[in-house]
Design an enzyme around this catalytic site. Sequence first.
Site, PDB file in Angstrom:
ATOM      1  N   ASP A 358       0.842  -1.197   0.000  1.00  0.00           N
ATOM      2  CA  ASP A 358       0.000   0.000   0.000  1.00  0.00           C
ATOM      3  C   ASP A 358       0.878   1.248   0.000  1.00  0.00           C
ATOM      4  OD1 ASP A 358      -2.338   1.815   1.037  1.00  0.00           O
ATOM      5  OD2 ASP A 358      -3.268  -0.128   0.628  1.00  0.00           O
ATOM      6  N   ARG A 435      -5.965  16.180   4.027  1.00  0.00           N
ATOM      7  CA  ARG A 435      -4.896  15.189   4.210  1.00  0.00           C
ATOM      8  C   ARG A 435      -3.596  15.710   3.581  1.00  0.00           C
ATOM      9  NH1 ARG A 435      -3.800   8.958   2.383  1.00  0.00           N
ATOM     10  NH2 ARG A 435      -3.486   8.103   4.439  1.00  0.00           N
ATOM     11  N   ASP A 470      -6.154   4.802  -5.513  1.00  0.00           N
ATOM     12  CA  ASP A 470      -6.803   5.496  -4.394  1.00  0.00           C
ATOM     13  C   ASP A 470      -7.100   6.938  -4.771  1.00  0.00           C
ATOM     14  OD1 ASP A 470      -7.754   5.856  -1.827  1.00  0.00           O
ATOM     15  OD2 ASP A 470      -5.943   5.127  -0.832  1.00  0.00           O
ATOM     16  N   ASP A 540     -13.011   2.036   4.498  1.00  0.00           N
ATOM     17  CA  ASP A 540     -11.852   1.957   5.383  1.00  0.00           C
ATOM     18  C   ASP A 540     -12.240   1.364   6.732  1.00  0.00           C
ATOM     19  OD1 ASP A 540      -9.977   2.908   3.655  1.00  0.00           O
ATOM     20  OD2 ASP A 540     -10.004   4.971   4.392  1.00  0.00           O
TER      21      ASP A 540
HETATM   22  C1  DGJ Z   1      -7.068   5.158   2.030  1.00  0.00           C
HETATM   23  C2  DGJ Z   1      -7.398   3.741   1.691  1.00  0.00           C
HETATM   24  O1  DGJ Z   1      -8.770   3.531   1.771  1.00  0.00           O
HETATM   25  C3  DGJ Z   1      -6.613   2.816   2.603  1.00  0.00           C
HETATM   26  O2  DGJ Z   1      -6.966   1.487   2.377  1.00  0.00           O
HETATM   27  C4  DGJ Z   1      -5.145   3.051   2.358  1.00  0.00           C
HETATM   28  O3  DGJ Z   1      -4.819   2.657   1.047  1.00  0.00           O
HETATM   29  C5  DGJ Z   1      -4.800   4.506   2.582  1.00  0.00           C
HETATM   30  N1  DGJ Z   1      -5.654   5.383   1.828  1.00  0.00           N
HETATM   31  C6  DGJ Z   1      -3.357   4.791   2.232  1.00  0.00           C
HETATM   32  O4  DGJ Z   1      -3.049   6.106   2.289  1.00  0.00           O
END
Ligand code: DGJ
Length: 725
Positions: A358, A435, A470, A540
């Site tokens: 990730d 963020r 993402d 998440d």
């Molecule tokens: C948000 C995603 O939903 C998570 O699973 C992970 O990939 C984070 N971002 C990483 O910054």
Amino acid sequence: MRTCLVLLAATAAFAQSQSIQFDATRKVWLLTTSQSSYAMGISPEGSLLNLYWGAPLWRIADLPAAVQRRDVSSFDPRQMLENEEFPGWGGPRYYEPALKITRDDGGRDLVLHYVSHRQQQDTLDITMKDIRDDIEVVLHYQVFPQYGLLRRNATISNRTQRPLTIESAQSAVWNLPAGDGYQLSYLSGRWASETQLIREPVHQGEIVMESRKGHTSHYANPWFAIDNGNASEENGPVWFGALGWSGNWRITVEQTAYRQVRVTGGFNSFDFAYPLAPGEHLDTPSFYGGYSRDGYGGASRLLHRFERETIVPGGLQSRLRPVLYNSWEATTFNVTEAGQEALADKAAPLGVELFVIDDGWFGARNNDRAGLGDWVVNPKKFPNGLKPLIDHVNKLGMDFGLWVEPEMVNPDSDLYRAHPDWVINFPGRPRSELRNQLNLNLAREDVKEHIFNVLDKLASEYNIRYFKWDMNRSFAEPGWPEAGAANERKLWVAYVRNLYEILDRLRAKHPKLEIEDCSGGGGRIDIEAIRRADEVWTSDNTDAFDRLRIQEGFTQAYAPKIMSAWVTDVPNMNGRSTPLATRFLVAMQGALGVGANLNKWAPEDFALATKMIGVYKRIRGTIQLGNLYRLASPRTNDVTVNQYVAADGRQSVVFAFRHSQQYNTAAPTICLRGLDEKATYKIEGLDNKLIEKQPVLSGAYLMNRGLNVNLRGDFDSTGVILEKQ
Ligand code: DGJ
């Protein structure tokens, strides 16, 4: 009598073979699928009116011609009583328009009348035109007879000599039979709480579901279902629809003063201004609609099959989703070659098939404050690039996946330092960071090309099977200075179109590459997003109990096959701990993944995980390609029960969860669905919680008498596999 029967049969066969019928004398169309019919007609003055939407009809001659109504009063003009298929904003019309424009002289009246139509097999294009000038709208209808669905959208063309601006452009208006007592189901939520199913009465006025955030959004999802107020999970009429647009969208459900119920959806008209020069056109997104007599469950199953077989990449040919491991919750940004290899060594023996690293592998990405945009492998973390890790993963028998967030940039990045003008912004105004990141303006051709090249390079250089794509913030200050004031609101549309283009080009160039669609969880899930995604990150929030409701909502609209679900560590985000078996059983209802820190697992956790992944591989064909029956809802019960039945009926799987037992009450009996009453099934409990000890039971018993499970305390769970004999 005999002759009559033969004739009837012949007519029915004829009707079935034709998904689109047209009666030229009365100017009436009948569009028919296996589950529904949809009828329209042209009124004497040229309006295109809806005549019917509901259970299948077979005889076009039954349908009345479209008639022109009479005004009821000076406040109740006939236009308000007619169910127009695609009303322009013009004349005395006070409901949601399907199209609203402003001409360069300020004129805004638009009245659309029928001009011509073209039919080819399952598609019908009806051309409408303004009563005075050459503003043309082609309404596209596509019938999917075997899937029980219709697709609608519109192409708006400026065939005049003068520019105009579109202020609202919708895909379709769906008219339900006029009446009271309807109930709307929709999906709302927020980050970590996506796809919460809400049901509320439809009443005079308007209910709005929308995104103003630049992406589909966690707040609402572009899906609706409306029932007559009496439908249940498995019975009763449900009209439903899903809009395919991954940007600003809007669906309104209106009940007019005349008890008409209309669902209008397409581009969000909020902050919308789309100039069309002479000769230009705009296509609106696809809006799919259907009708089921089999309740909400029936409606969902129609969508699931359609998505699996025609929408997701590869459709019927696509592979079953592999079991994946993702390192995010284990390591967050702290990724290193050695650390990832250690996790891979532990994941492979569990039966994991796809290993995904990730966030944190690139640039100066040690936290979320820097590095986004710099898609070069971090030399401290991976001194020899990603190849040694990928080789290691491949040698362990797993495919390799990589996280990317291509649309974003941290101000603290080389990319931003080189191209501060590449982000969405209004000159001289603040650039709100969320963020610590800003949105690159994908509407710009140079940005689009840059992003494609970055991803193409990674996919060409490394043996990457899978990108987790993402997108971790919504738009703010949505300016596009280079486009000029008149054109800059095109950004809402151009951004999304270019996103689709990048994904399409990437997939075309790297046919084996798979994509996970993620936006901080489920912030960009819709029917057009999943056309380009093999699976989606549902949320998440991986708390098993919360996931039951998120997954219930998700499966209203989207297929379990693409619903990525991980087993993670506890206590989870609510501080709640649930047993590992429960976490597995929750996640096994979609595309199973593991996101736990395997470095912390005890030997018994590895043993249970290996067993559960083995079971999952036995049943995943049924989960991913079968029919889902939501037998007990987490919203209304102390238990959640879901049953999956394989497409060929040979296997069925039941998942049952007890949330919080009180007063020593037994869990309710579970009556199954979708089985063959006459057949017998071998019964296999995944643990010792099944009360029935008979090794074989008939379909009739299972569906009418039902199964009992001994679920006790909090967050207890079980699974049962049935094999048809
Ligand atoms: C948000 C995603 O939903 C998570 O699973 C992970 O990939 C984070 N971002 C990483 O910054």
